[in-house]
Design a protein around this motif. Structure first.
Motif, short mmCIF file in Angstrom:
data_model
loop_
_atom_site.label_atom_id
_atom_site.label_comp_id
_atom_site.label_asym_id
_atom_site.label_seq_id
_atom_site.Cartn_x
_atom_site.Cartn_y
_atom_site.Cartn_z
N LYS A 658 0.58 -1.39 0.06
CA LYS A 658 -0.47 0.54 0.02
C LYS A 658 1.19 0.76 -0.01
O LYS A 658 0.32 2.26 -0.85
CB LYS A 658 -0.92 0.02 1.50
N GLN A 659 2.10 1.52 0.75
CA GLN A 659 2.50 2.27 0.82
C GLN A 659 3.16 2.62 -0.10
O GLN A 659 3.64 3.68 -0.79
CB GLN A 659 3.64 1.91 2.27
N VAL A 660 3.86 1.40 -1.35
CA VAL A 660 4.51 1.78 -2.54
C VAL A 660 3.26 2.53 -3.43
O VAL A 660 4.12 3.32 -4.13
CB VAL A 660 5.06 0.46 -2.69
N LEU A 661 2.39 1.75 -3.75
CA LEU A 661 1.52 1.96 -4.39
C LEU A 661 1.20 3.76 -5.00
O LEU A 661 1.37 4.06 -5.00
CB LEU A 661 0.64 1.76 -4.39
N GLU A 662 0.99 4.40 -2.85
CA GLU A 662 0.84 5.87 -2.51
C GLU A 662 2.17 6.30 -3.05
O GLU A 662 1.72 7.32 -3.03
CB GLU A 662 0.72 5.89 -0.81
N ALA A 663 3.53 5.73 -2.52
CA ALA A 663 4.78 6.94 -2.81
C ALA A 663 4.95 6.66 -4.58
O ALA A 663 4.66 7.65 -4.79
CB ALA A 663 5.57 5.84 -2.36
N GLU A 667 3.19 10.76 -5.18
CA GLU A 667 4.46 11.66 -5.12
C GLU A 667 5.53 11.19 -6.47
O GLU A 667 6.17 11.81 -6.76
CB GLU A 667 5.60 11.58 -4.23
N GLY A 668 5.17 10.23 -6.95
CA GLY A 668 6.02 9.23 -8.31
C GLY A 668 7.29 9.02 -8.25
O GLY A 668 8.59 9.06 -8.38
N SER A 669 7.82 8.53 -6.55
CA SER A 669 9.22 8.46 -5.85
C SER A 669 9.17 7.31 -5.48
O SER A 669 8.91 6.41 -4.61
CB SER A 669 8.89 9.32 -4.62
N LYS A 670 10.42 7.00 -6.94
CA LYS A 670 10.77 6.24 -6.53
C LYS A 670 12.08 5.19 -5.35
O LYS A 670 11.37 4.10 -4.51
CB LYS A 670 11.55 5.30 -7.94
N ALA A 673 9.60 4.96 -2.06
CA ALA A 673 8.74 3.48 -1.76
C ALA A 673 9.63 1.96 -1.72
O ALA A 673 9.76 1.17 -1.17
CB ALA A 673 8.89 2.92 -3.82
N LEU A 674 11.46 2.78 -2.12
CA LEU A 674 12.30 1.47 -2.09
C LEU A 674 12.24 1.60 -0.56
O LEU A 674 13.16 0.50 0.20
CB LEU A 674 13.52 2.09 -2.97
N LYS A 675 13.04 2.72 -0.29
CA LYS A 675 12.96 2.20 1.30
C LYS A 675 11.93 1.97 2.64
O LYS A 675 12.27 1.27 3.20
CB LYS A 675 12.99 4.10 2.30
N ILE A 676 10.78 2.16 1.88
CA ILE A 676 9.97 1.62 2.69
C ILE A 676 10.36 0.13 2.83
O ILE A 676 10.48 -0.47 3.46
CB ILE A 676 8.52 2.07 1.96
N VAL A 677 10.72 -0.54 1.10
CA VAL A 677 10.50 -2.11 1.20
C VAL A 677 11.91 -2.32 2.00
O VAL A 677 11.61 -3.63 2.84
CB VAL A 677 10.85 -2.28 -0.15
N THR A 678 12.63 -1.93 2.14
CA THR A 678 14.14 -2.48 2.23
C THR A 678 14.14 -2.37 4.08
O THR A 678 14.54 -3.33 5.17
CB THR A 678 15.38 -1.40 2.04
N ASP A 679 13.58 -1.43 4.72
CA ASP A 679 12.80 -1.35 6.12
C ASP A 679 12.54 -2.47 6.90
O ASP A 679 12.97 -2.72 7.54
CB ASP A 679 12.60 0.38 6.41
N LYS A 680 11.57 -2.65 5.79
CA LYS A 680 10.27 -3.51 6.19
C LYS A 680 11.13 -4.81 6.62
O LYS A 680 11.14 -6.50 7.06
CB LYS A 680 8.97 -3.27 6.11
#
Length: 798
Positions: A658-663, A667-670, A673-680
């Motif tokens: 969800k956070q990736v899709l929202e990003a 915001e169009g921010s890759k 999105a990446l940070k959210i994933v790697t943190d998790k």
DNA sequence: GCGAGCAGCGTACCT
DNA sequence: ACAGGTACGCTGCTCGCG
């Protein structure tokens, strides 16, 4: 006199059937009708011979001598054609099946299995919850003068809910007492056996007295509609067993009887004499199956919060007994108990008006229609109407026929394969009531099929079936009226202030009309349908495919790029075009469509994401259908099909997705999105993720013994059963993939028993697949996610 | 005997 | 117990290899 018609039942007096009609003025009262006769029809090759034979026919069954009361020649419309038929009038409803068994040898019988009380409503035109003007003589109905569609009045309603003592987990009715009975209606309160300092608590010296006081309340308040949540399966049976253990009566009915259970297909309803018992859970299930309501679980807590947007007080089910034993917490338990009833009352206030309208529309009494399937609603509506039109109601299919229908399904809708990618500036169009409008426009009906009157001029469907252009079919006629009524109501609602009584009732009625109209297409292809027609059903979908595909073609011709479409919707890329061009396009399409059909502009979206299907690695990537996310001009995000809308994915994966899709959408921010994933992923690796985020929910649709193959949810269910948890058909299994075991199924542990989690599984099988399919569109590779956040800058995807 | 590949089961979603 | 279309995880089988 004038009174509101509620329900009808019948019993035998002497050897004659006597109908009892329940009406309401100030209170419920009864009127009898002993003049109505049961009957059925016969279609025979030789009407004259059959009539003679039936008049002579005497059947002996269990010492009873059964013969027809009279046999009449009648002209009826059978399968669209006028036929001379026989109407066999019987002395008693119970004799209908006996005579029919003998008479079927003369031809084909019809309408022999319509329940007597249904037959009565159909033939008299009486509509439940309408005001009936009639003449009577004492208690006997003499003549129905008129039926008035009046606003539904207020009923005396009461919602109740019980709490039970449950030291063993599940309460055992033979041993564990009912500790509280709460109710909500005009007033609300809680009956209980402890002196609890709350103004709404009524102290009872024993459980027995509590049950008796509750029954007295119902009697004293003259309750007309009594409701609960899952009351037919839990509260009522539990109370009944407690009453019997305590040697008292559960006097809920007007005659002090308790209740009787009635199985209708897959649901069991509890009937209380002289009152209307409604199980709100049945209504919720109905709304869930038609897609009007979707929640994770159908518990009162979840449903209440979904419908009202409010939170309910919670006491964990397994701790109720502890609250009870700890005197200091009894107050909280009483608050909770009262709150349950109050919450149910709120649900009822919201849901009942629509049920009232469905009852009026289908002419099936409220108790019967509450929670019944859309198939029943459509069928009852058509049966009523067929009678007025002098049409014979088609028979229900035999098991064999049902199986044959199931074995040969019709081709359905068209779904365009999208090109995966991230797009800007989209416009979405929808056909308004696609299938209903197709049925009306092309006169689609089982009995307008292949008529002999329009050889050259019929409507010919894309799959080659022909529908009459001259004589309107029953289904298109009824459907058109429903849509017509609905649009009139919607028009009238615009001139009213929202929230007024009239507005609310109209809103309930338009909902009922919408639900019903949308169910006709399904009914045409429903294997148990009386009006089943594969030709009609597959012609409906074929025309649907035709119109959506034609519209797509025209969109391309007009210079739009068609991204996606499913059944009745299409999504276009606006590109260099303006909103004005979209409006012009929709106007042009509408000028070319049949009158009753209409394409609507659903909305503009600033960005949308489509992903590729899994497994399509080699060769060309194929776009996944039924899976997309968009953000509208005003910032609303619409997500369809992605894992994050599915309950059988773990919370971690869903949150990250969800956070990736929202990003991306906002915001169009890759990078973000990446940070959210790697943190998790780091958090999961470190073993720090809370177990709640790792629970996967899957329903067992069969009973645990009936599966051909093992699965994680089945394995977890078996472990849960071994630990004494109740698991049955339909149970929602919550499980976590733990570290112990080899296969995923081995590792699946019921959430309640799980102590650890398998980080590898959640990273590789949950988080990464959920997000990679999206991030792939931005050029991200799996290694990028596993190695951490050292990434190149945002590329331009446009 | 073992791993890869794949079919089919099963669930939940979309319109 | 309203329809069909679709994605996709997992299990358990087949098959090729040794």
């Amino acid at each position: 006199m004038k009174a509101l018609f509620i329900d009808v039942s019948y019993k035998t007096k002497g050897s004659k059937p006597v109908l009892t009609l329940i009406f309401k003025r100030k209170r419920f009262f009864r009127i009898h009708d002993s003049s109505f006769e049961p009957y059925f029809y016969l279609h025979s090759e030789d009407v004259y011979e059959a009539k003679k034979a039936i008049e002579q026919l005497i059947v002996e069954e269990k010492g009873m001598v059964v013969k027809a009361k009279r046999v009449e020649k009648v002209n009826k419309i059978l399968a669209g054609k006028e036929k001379e038929m026989l109407r066999i009038v019987c002395n008693h409803p119970q004799e209908v099946p006996i005579l029919r068994e003998e008479i079927k040898k003369f031809g084909t019988t019809y309408e022999h299995n319509i329940p007597f009380t249904r037959r009565y409503i159909i033939d008299t035109g009486l509509a439940p919850l309408n005001t009936i003007e009639f003449e009577r003589e004492g208690k006997e109905l003499k003549k129905i003068i008129k039926i008035h569609d009046t606003p539904t009045p207020k009923f005396n309603t009461l919602v109740f809910d019980i709490e039970t003592y449950n030291p063993q987990g599940a309460p055992r009715p033979a041993k564990d007492p009912v500790i509280m009975i709460s109710y909500a209606g005009e007033t609300s309160g809680v009956f209980t056996t402890k002196k609890i300092d709350r103004p709404f608590v009524h102290f009872c010296s024993s459980e027995k007295e509590m049950i008796e006081k509750f029954c007295e309340l119902i009697k004293k308040k003259d309750i007309e509609i009594i409701m609960g949540y899952n009351s037919s399966q839990f509260d009522l049976p539990y109370l009944k067993e407690r009453a019997s253990v305590l040697k008292t009566k559960l006097a809920l009915g007007r005659d002090d009887s308790s209740f009787t259970l009635h199985r209708r297909g897959l649901i069991t309803k509890a009937k209380i004499k002289g009152r209307i018992h409604i199980d709100l859970f049945h209504i919720i299930r109905f709304l869930a199956t038609i897609g009007a309501l979707k929640t994770f679980q159908y518990t009162l807590t979840e449903v209440y919060s979904e419908i009202t947007g409010k939170k309910k007080k919670i006491v964990p089910k397994l701790e109720i007994w502890k609250y009870w034993d700890e005197n200091l917490k009894c107050g909280e338990l009483a608050d909770y108990s009262l709150n349950d009833s109050v919450a149910e009352k709120e649900l009822a206030d919201q849901l009942l008006p629509m049920e009232f309208e469905i009852s009026k529309l289908s002419k099936v009494p409220l108790f019967e229609i509450c929670g019944s399937s859309t198939g029943t609603i459509v069928e009852q509506l058509l049966m009523n109407r067929a009678h007025w039109e002098n049409m014979i109601v088609p028979n229900q299919p035999k098991e064999e026929e049902i199986n044959a229908r199931v074995a040969s399904p019709a081709v359905g809708a068209f779904v365009k394969m999208p090109e995966p990618g991230i797009y800007d500036k989209l416009v979405v169009f929808d056909f308004r009531s696609l299938y209903p409008s197709i049925i009306i426009s092309h006169n689609i009906d089982p009995f307008t099929l292949n008529c002999s009157c329009c050889e050259k001029d019929a409507f010919v469907s894309p799959v080659g079936h022909r529908f009459c252009r001259k004589k309107r079919g029953l289904i298109p006629t009824v459907l058109e009226e429903l849509l017509q009524k609905r649009s009139e109501i919607k028009k009238r609602m615009k001139s009213l202030k929202p929230g007024t009584d009239e507005y609310l009732q109209l809103d309930a009625r338009q909902q009922a009309l919408k639900i019903t109209a949308n169910s006709f297409y399904g009914y045409l292809l429903y294997p148990r349908s009386r009006w089943y027609s594969k030709e009609a059903g597959e012609s409906t979908t074929a025309w649907g495919r035709h119109y959506i595909q034609e519209t797509m073609k025209k969109a391309e011709e007009a210079g739009f790029k068609v991204l996606y479409g499913d059944t009745d919707s299409l999504m276009l890329l606006l590109g260099d075009k303006k909103k004005k061009d979209a409006l012009e396009f929709v106007a042009k399409i509408n000028s070319e469509l049949p009158e009753k059909m209409e394409l609507e502009l659903e909305g503009y979206y600033t960005r949308g994401v489509f992903v590729s299907k899994k497994g399509g690695e080699k060769g060309e990537e194929k776009g996944a259908k039924k899976k997309y996310a968009m953000i509208s001009e005003d910032g609303r995000i619409k997500i369809r099909g992605f894992e994050l809308v599915r309950r059988d994915w773990a919370g971690v994966a869903k949150q990250v997705q969800k956070q990736v899709l929202e990003a991306i959408l906002k915001e169009g921010s890759k990078e973000k999105a990446l940070k959210i994933v790697t943190d998790k992923i780091d958090e999961l690796r470190a073993g720090k993720t809370p177990l709640e985020e790792l629970v996967i929910y899957t329903q067992l649709k069969k009973s645990p013994g009936k599966y051909e193959i093992n699965s994680p949810e089945l394995a977890a269910a078996k472990k849960a059963m071994n630990a004494g948890m109740p698991i049955e058909v339909g149970s929602l299994i919550s499980f976590i993939i733990s570290r112990k075991g080899s296969s995923i199924s081995d590792k699946a542990m019921p959430a309640e028993l799980a102590k650890d989690y398998d980080a590898g599984y959640y990273i590789e099988h949950q988080v990464i697949p959920a997000v990679l399919k999206i991030l792939k569109e931005l050029g991200v590779k799996k290694e990028d996610l596993l190695l951490g956040g050292k990434q190149s800058s945002l590329g331009d995807w446009h």
